[in-house]
Design a protein around this motif. Structure first.
Motif, PDB file in Angstrom:
ATOM      1  N   ASP A 154      15.713  54.538 -12.598  1.00 18.11           N
ATOM      2  CA  ASP A 154      14.639  53.768 -13.345  1.00 18.11           C
ATOM      3  C   ASP A 154      13.134  53.997 -12.829  1.00 18.11           C
ATOM      4  O   ASP A 154      12.627  52.910 -12.955  1.00 18.11           O
ATOM      5  N   VAL A 155      12.948  55.300 -12.568  1.00 16.78           N
ATOM      6  CA  VAL A 155      11.531  55.410 -12.201  1.00 16.78           C
ATOM      7  C   VAL A 155      10.809  55.890 -13.731  1.00 16.78           C
ATOM      8  O   VAL A 155      11.505  56.882 -14.254  1.00 16.78           O
ATOM      9  N   GLY A 156       9.869  55.519 -14.188  1.00 21.51           N
ATOM     10  CA  GLY A 156       9.092  56.041 -15.289  1.00 21.51           C
ATOM     11  C   GLY A 156       8.873  57.316 -15.365  1.00 21.51           C
ATOM     12  O   GLY A 156       8.479  58.030 -14.399  1.00 21.51           O
ATOM     13  N   PRO A 157       8.835  58.008 -16.586  1.00 21.33           N
ATOM     14  CA  PRO A 157       8.786  59.442 -16.681  1.00 21.33           C
ATOM     15  C   PRO A 157       7.541  60.107 -16.230  1.00 21.33           C
ATOM     16  O   PRO A 157       7.348  61.020 -16.011  1.00 21.33           O
ATOM     17  N   HIS A 158       6.582  59.270 -16.536  1.00 18.77           N
ATOM     18  CA  HIS A 158       4.879  59.566 -16.048  1.00 18.77           C
ATOM     19  C   HIS A 158       5.049  59.842 -14.649  1.00 18.77           C
ATOM     20  O   HIS A 158       4.126  60.636 -14.121  1.00 18.77           O
ATOM     21  N   ASN A 159       5.573  59.346 -13.821  1.00 19.57           N
ATOM     22  CA  ASN A 159       5.555  59.459 -12.545  1.00 19.57           C
ATOM     23  C   ASN A 159       6.050  60.998 -11.778  1.00 19.57           C
ATOM     24  O   ASN A 159       5.414  61.285 -10.683  1.00 19.57           O
ATOM     25  N   THR A 160       6.769  61.538 -12.630  1.00 18.58           N
ATOM     26  CA  THR A 160       7.126  62.922 -12.059  1.00 18.58           C
ATOM     27  C   THR A 160       5.958  63.611 -12.254  1.00 18.58           C
ATOM     28  O   THR A 160       5.833  64.469 -11.221  1.00 18.58           O
ATOM     29  N   LEU A 161       5.305  63.893 -13.232  1.00 19.09           N
ATOM     30  CA  LEU A 161       4.010  64.622 -13.269  1.00 19.09           C
ATOM     31  C   LEU A 161       3.080  64.131 -12.210  1.00 19.09           C
ATOM     32  O   LEU A 161       2.305  64.953 -11.726  1.00 19.09           O
ATOM     33  N   ALA A 162       2.937  62.835 -12.106  1.00 20.75           N
ATOM     34  CA  ALA A 162       2.150  62.267 -11.003  1.00 20.75           C
ATOM     35  C   ALA A 162       2.232  62.731  -9.679  1.00 20.75           C
ATOM     36  O   ALA A 162       1.449  62.953  -8.715  1.00 20.75           O
ATOM     37  N   ALA A 163       3.488  62.679  -9.162  1.00 22.57           N
ATOM     38  CA  ALA A 163       4.191  62.998  -7.933  1.00 22.57           C
ATOM     39  C   ALA A 163       3.779  64.448  -7.689  1.00 22.57           C
ATOM     40  O   ALA A 163       3.117  65.169  -6.523  1.00 22.57           O
ATOM     41  N   ARG A 189       1.403  66.276  -9.128  1.00 29.21           N
ATOM     42  CA  ARG A 189      -0.161  66.467  -9.163  1.00 29.21           C
ATOM     43  C   ARG A 189      -0.745  65.828  -7.742  1.00 29.21           C
ATOM     44  O   ARG A 189      -1.812  66.589  -7.440  1.00 29.21           O
ATOM     45  N   LYS A 190      -0.130  64.988  -7.160  1.00 31.51           N
ATOM     46  CA  LYS A 190      -0.322  64.395  -5.981  1.00 31.51           C
ATOM     47  C   LYS A 190      -0.365  65.194  -4.808  1.00 31.51           C
ATOM     48  O   LYS A 190      -1.126  65.697  -3.947  1.00 31.51           O
ATOM     49  N   ALA A 191       1.121  65.900  -4.895  1.00 31.28           N
ATOM     50  CA  ALA A 191       1.200  66.795  -3.909  1.00 31.28           C
ATOM     51  C   ALA A 191       0.236  68.158  -3.935  1.00 31.28           C
ATOM     52  O   ALA A 191      -0.127  68.676  -3.100  1.00 31.28           O
ATOM     53  N   PHE A 192       0.042  68.501  -5.138  1.00 32.62           N
ATOM     54  CA  PHE A 192      -1.061  69.782  -5.363  1.00 32.62           C
ATOM     55  C   PHE A 192      -2.286  69.629  -4.907  1.00 32.62           C
ATOM     56  O   PHE A 192      -2.959  70.318  -4.225  1.00 32.62           O
ATOM     57  N   THR A 193      -2.681  68.074  -5.253  1.00 32.87           N
ATOM     58  CA  THR A 193      -4.124  67.801  -4.939  1.00 32.87           C
ATOM     59  C   THR A 193      -4.331  67.711  -3.068  1.00 32.87           C
ATOM     60  O   THR A 193      -5.276  68.211  -2.669  1.00 32.87           O
ATOM     61  N   THR A 203     -13.021  64.915 -12.470  1.00 27.38           N
ATOM     62  CA  THR A 203     -13.189  65.804 -13.677  1.00 27.38           C
ATOM     63  C   THR A 203     -12.360  67.275 -13.598  1.00 27.38           C
ATOM     64  O   THR A 203     -12.260  67.838 -14.548  1.00 27.38           O
ATOM     65  N   VAL A 204     -11.782  67.296 -12.440  1.00 23.02           N
ATOM     66  CA  VAL A 204     -10.940  68.603 -12.211  1.00 23.02           C
ATOM     67  C   VAL A 204      -9.431  68.066 -12.569  1.00 23.02           C
ATOM     68  O   VAL A 204      -8.704  67.171 -12.010  1.00 23.02           O
ATOM     69  N   PRO A 205      -8.975  68.702 -14.006  1.00 18.39           N
ATOM     70  CA  PRO A 205      -7.679  68.333 -14.509  1.00 18.39           C
ATOM     71  C   PRO A 205      -6.619  68.380 -13.602  1.00 18.39           C
ATOM     72  O   PRO A 205      -5.521  67.364 -13.829  1.00 18.39           O
ATOM     73  N   GLU A 206      -6.574  69.354 -12.736  1.00 20.82           N
ATOM     74  CA  GLU A 206      -5.373  69.336 -11.835  1.00 20.82           C
ATOM     75  C   GLU A 206      -5.230  68.530 -10.828  1.00 20.82           C
ATOM     76  O   GLU A 206      -4.189  68.137  -9.926  1.00 20.82           O
ATOM     77  N   LEU A 207      -6.334  67.972 -10.292  1.00 21.06           N
ATOM     78  CA  LEU A 207      -6.260  67.012  -9.305  1.00 21.06           C
ATOM     79  C   LEU A 207      -5.981  65.500  -9.723  1.00 21.06           C
ATOM     80  O   LEU A 207      -6.511  65.093 -10.764  1.00 21.06           O
ATOM     81  N   LEU A 208      -5.103  64.729  -8.893  1.00 25.91           N
ATOM     82  CA  LEU A 208      -5.106  63.405  -9.129  1.00 25.91           C
ATOM     83  C   LEU A 208      -5.381  62.494  -8.018  1.00 25.91           C
ATOM     84  O   LEU A 208      -4.985  62.681  -6.786  1.00 25.91           O
ATOM     85  N   LEU A 209      -6.531  61.848  -8.094  1.00 24.72           N
ATOM     86  CA  LEU A 209      -7.161  60.918  -7.041  1.00 24.72           C
ATOM     87  C   LEU A 209      -6.569  59.764  -6.923  1.00 24.72           C
ATOM     88  O   LEU A 209      -7.309  58.771  -7.450  1.00 24.72           O
ATOM     89  N   LEU A 210      -5.181  59.593  -6.495  1.00 23.57           N
ATOM     90  CA  LEU A 210      -4.523  58.229  -6.549  1.00 23.57           C
ATOM     91  C   LEU A 210      -3.599  58.595  -5.175  1.00 23.57           C
ATOM     92  O   LEU A 210      -2.951  59.630  -5.010  1.00 23.57           O
ATOM     93  N   GLY A 211      -3.730  57.426  -4.355  1.00 25.14           N
ATOM     94  CA  GLY A 211      -2.903  57.672  -3.125  1.00 25.14           C
ATOM     95  C   GLY A 211      -1.372  57.892  -3.304  1.00 25.14           C
ATOM     96  O   GLY A 211      -0.923  57.519  -4.610  1.00 25.14           O
ATOM     97  N   GLY A 212      -0.919  58.633  -2.427  1.00 22.76           N
ATOM     98  CA  GLY A 212       0.304  58.945  -2.388  1.00 22.76           C
ATOM     99  C   GLY A 212       0.807  60.630  -2.345  1.00 22.76           C
ATOM    100  O   GLY A 212       1.816  60.816  -2.102  1.00 22.76           O
ATOM    101  N   GLY A 213      -0.289  61.195  -2.103  1.00 20.83           N
ATOM    102  CA  GLY A 213      -0.236  62.628  -1.862  1.00 20.83           C
ATOM    103  C   GLY A 213      -0.734  63.029  -0.100  1.00 20.83           C
ATOM    104  O   GLY A 213      -1.836  62.509  -0.047  1.00 20.83           O
ATOM    105  N   MET A 214      -0.214  63.560   0.357  1.00 23.43           N
ATOM    106  CA  MET A 214      -0.254  64.129   1.754  1.00 23.43           C
ATOM    107  C   MET A 214      -0.185  65.567   2.077  1.00 23.43           C
ATOM    108  O   MET A 214       0.857  66.160   1.673  1.00 23.43           O
ATOM    109  N   PRO A 215      -1.111  66.202   2.512  1.00 22.04           N
ATOM    110  CA  PRO A 215      -0.911  67.402   2.972  1.00 22.04           C
ATOM    111  C   PRO A 215       0.215  67.617   4.131  1.00 22.04           C
ATOM    112  O   PRO A 215       0.428  66.648   5.027  1.00 22.04           O
TER     113      PRO A 215
END
Length: 137
Positions: free
Chosen positions: A43-52, A54-58, A84-96
């Motif tokens: 039950d997680v919204g489909p947009h979250n797959t791409l967000a996750a 992009r956060k990992a990549f960022t 403005t960099v399309p590949e980056l998602l500046l939203l918490g939840g991504g960690m190196p």
């Protein structure tokens, strides 16, 4: 980043989110930014797959947590163009993902009810799987 390690991180992240009553999507990328593992809770919204992803990549690309990067883009005028960099998602939840001081990949979490929860789940999983010192912001 082996498939086995990526899956252990993803499993630990899903479990960490479920421990606080949340479902999530988790993505793990290798040091080249390629997706190695992806898991989505119920039950997680489909947009979250791409967000996750992009956060990992960022997080991998910038060698910084996405929450720190998001704040830097607000506070530091020289960093504002990062949005403005399309590949980056500046939203918490991504960690190196760091082992012995080397960034070996990134992890991104989305859909757990906000950036703070996403980062909490990722951080707990990193500590569990990779140990102390690997979940630096």
């Amino acid at each position: 980043m082996s498939l086995a390690l990526a899956n252990r991180l993803a499993d630990a992240t899903i479990a960490s989110c479920r421990a606080i009553g949340k479902e999530s999507v988790v993505a793990v990328v290798d040091r080249g930014g390629s997706l190695v593992a992806l898991q989505r809770g119920d039950d997680v919204g489909p947009h979250n797959t791409l967000a996750a992803q992009r956060k990992a990549f960022t997080a991998l690309s910038t060698k910084s947590s996405t929450s720190v990067l998001a704040q830097r883009s607000v506070d530091d005028p020289t960093s504002r163009n990062l949005v403005t960099v399309p590949e980056l998602l500046l939203l918490g939840g991504g960690m190196p993902l760091t082992v012995d001081g080397d960034v070996i990949g990134g992890i991104g979490v989305a859909g757990s009810g906000g950036a703070a929860n996403d980062e909490r789940c990722a951080t707990q999983a990193i500590l569990q799987v990779l140990g102390q010192g690997s979940a630096r912001r």
